[in-house]
Design a protein around this motif. Structure first.
Motif: not given
Length: 229
Positions: A69-92
């Motif tokens: 339905t929708h495309l989202y961008q992670c807040r702040d400088d977070l990235l979408f983590d393939l392990k966590y399957y959610g937005c996470n800190f860059k170094d993790q």
């Protein structure tokens, strides 16, 4: 018997509500993330949240039928983590082959998508604005020479050096141009300023393809390297 039936119906209703709640939570993006609007991307069956195909900071929220339905961008400088399957800190965050937002190391120049990566993709920065490019004809971007090469990433190259004033006049404000002094060298012009680059050892600059190539593929009768030009 009647009481057992009532109990079963109540249990069924509870399970249905629980399933709905779980589905609903999986469909909900963090309210702080940025909704970029509807998308026609088709989510894999059974996924309610899917990573973007190429960008690590983006992800899809999918409907129950498998249609996003929708495309989202992670807040702040977070990235979408393939392990966590959610937005996470860059170094993790595990991005896989997806690219994180790129910050130009300097206002102008050509740079690899990641340090130490052998890849056909690279960035061209002009006035601190990065544009993703792909080497032609299956070439690989060599970070040390800041050029596309026709072979696997070389291990030894000569870094770029500023061109002395007046020695080379850029034919156009921006672009890559063969050196008039050497088969293995070329110039990168950025806003009229020329930088001298040298291909990896044993390679010539192939101007039509804009890559460092085998000498047999390049029509050049100049020396292989320049001396005090």
């Amino acid at each position: 018997m009647k009481s057992t039936l009532v109990l079963l119906l109540a249990l069924y209703g509870f399970l249905a509500l629980f399933a709905t709640a779980v589905t609903s939570s999986r469909l909900r993006a963090d309210e702080r993330d940025i909704d970029l609007g509807e998308s026609d991307y088709q989510c894999p069956e059974g996924l309610y949240v899917a990573p973007h195909e190429t960008q690590c900071e983006l992800y899809y929220i999918c409907a129950s039928g498998g249609t996003p339905t929708h495309l989202y961008q992670c807040r702040d400088d977070l990235l979408f983590d393939l392990k966590y399957y959610g937005c996470n800190f860059k170094d993790q965050t595990e991005c896989g082959d997806r690219l994180a937002p790129f910050t130009c190391p300097s206002p102008s120049g050509q740079f690899p998508i990641r340090e130490g990566t052998c890849d056909s993709r690279y960035y061209v920065c002009t006035n601190d604005v990065a544009k993703l490019q792909v080497c032609p004809n299956g070439g690989i971007f060599d970070a040390a020479s800041s050029a596309c090469v026709a072979t696997a990433c070389p291990t030894t190259t000569t870094p770029a050096v500023p061109t002395a004033p007046g020695l080379f006049e850029c034919p156009a404000p921006s672009g890559n141009f063969p050196s008039p002094y050497s088969c293995s060298q070329y110039y990168v012009c950025v806003d009229g300023t020329a930088l001298l680059f040298e291909c990896a050892a044993g390679l010539y600059y192939n101007a039509p393809l804009d890559i460092c190539d085998w000498p047999s593929n390049v029509n050049c009768n100049l020396p292989t390297s320049s001396v005090n030009i």
